[in-house]
Design an enzyme around this catalytic site. Structure first.
Site, PDB file in Angstrom:
ATOM      1  N   ASP A   1       0.813  -1.273  -0.102  1.00 57.06           N
ATOM      2  CA  ASP A   1       0.028  -0.033   0.078  1.00 57.06           C
ATOM      3  C   ASP A   1       0.780   1.303   0.165  1.00 57.06           C
ATOM      4  OD1 ASP A   1      -2.420  -1.441   0.375  1.00 57.06           O
ATOM      5  OD2 ASP A   1      -2.280  -1.278   2.357  1.00 57.06           O
TER       6      ASP A   1
ATOM      7  N   TYR B   1       6.958 -10.031   6.834  1.00 55.41           N
ATOM      8  CA  TYR B   1       6.729  -8.244   7.157  1.00 55.41           C
ATOM      9  C   TYR B   1       7.504  -8.142   8.592  1.00 55.41           C
ATOM     10  CZ  TYR B   1       3.627  -7.485   2.952  1.00 55.41           C
ATOM     11  OH  TYR B   1       3.338  -7.080   1.834  1.00 55.41           O
TER      12      TYR B   1
END
Length: 288
Positions: free
Chosen positions: A63, A124
């Site tokens: 994003d 992540y």
């Protein structure tokens, strides 16, 4: 959907890193907004003097504002173009791309490789500080400031209740035709020597806003606003909870993408495209 490369083309794997603060995410968008995909495709077309744009496929779309240290993409190039430019392509791309995106490796991919569907996990990291003085100015683009003391043990206890295969609808922004069933392999917090708290989050795949929503729930537990059991109860409810805060993107970095051995790539591609169901449940459709 096939993973076969068209005759006369070569599939090329790219390993890359970017600082996401000035990008409107990975994927190209209308209106001329700057994206990682757009920058790389434009640079690739320029340095190869191609008469068209060759589209990238990425392991995980990030994003707006999210960073990547170990992103992977692939592009199918004409054999003649690849043969002409392969030896100097990396250096030429370095000279063309802006300094907030770097490609570290460009290589012909093994048969059956697909940057997105061949991946077996993505890892992540989310970084946050509870230092009452705020964030180190040199880290401000990569670390969130949480203005409450955080209990590391409570956050890890809450995280354990979320591991495994579940429908993460309560922690995802739904997309039409896409499943929210995922296998969360790792969710663990540690406090680094710098005092920064780092969450390691690893799963076979992630749905939209999943990592940032999970982190938001953990922070509410860590600062005492919610009990340890709360994130697990939200997961079991299966619906978005307005109390789950999607934390800001700048603390999130895609660190690494994992792939199977070359001989297992084709099988993984098929598996990743299958509809996912939980025991006794039904799929919500979509790919990954």
């Amino acid at each position: 959907m096939s993973d076969e490369v068209e005759p006369g083309f070569v599939r090329v794997r790219l390993d890359l890193t970017y600082d996401g603060r000035d990008f409107r995410g990975w994927a190209k968008q209308a209106g001329g907004q700057r994206t990682v995909q757009g920058d790389i495709e434009d640079a690739l077309r320029t340095v190869t003097r191609a008469d068209r744009t060759y589209e990238l496929t990425v392991a995980g779309r990030t994003d707006s504002g999210v960073h990547a240290r170990g992103q992977v993409a692939h592009v199918d190039l004409p054999e003649a173009l690849w043969a002409e430019h392969r030896e100097k392509l990396l250096r030429r791309l370095a000279g063309r791309l802006a300094h907030d995106v770097r490609i570290w490796r460009v290589a012909e991919a093994p048969a059956g490789f697909n940057a997105r569907f061949s991946a077996i996990w993505r890892r992540y990291a989310y970084r946050v500080t509870d230092n009452p003085g705020g964030v180190d100015p040199l880290l401000r683009g990569h670390v969130l400031w949480h203005d409450w003391p955080l209990d590391l043990d409570a956050m890890n206890a809450a995280a354990e209740r979320l591991l495994g295969e579940h429908d993460f609808a309560a922690y995802c922004k739904r997309r039409e035709g896409a499943t929210t069933i995922r296998t969360l392999q790792t969710l663990r917090w540690e406090r680094l020597e710098s005092g920064v708290l780092q969450a390691t989050v690893k799963a076979d795949a992630f749905c939209h806003n999943m990592v940032r929503s999970l982190v938001g729930a953990m922070l509410f537990v860590g600062d005492g606003h919610r009990p340890v059991e709360w994130p697990g109860k939200v997961l079991a409810a299966g619906v978005r909870d307005s109390a789950v805060h999607v934390v800001r993107p700048h603390g999130l970095t895609l660190e690494e993408v994992g792939y199977p051995a070359d001989e297992l790539l084709a099988a993984r591609n098929l598996e990743a495209r299958n509809r996912r169901t939980l025991p006794g449940g039904s799929a919500t459709g979509g790919c990954c």
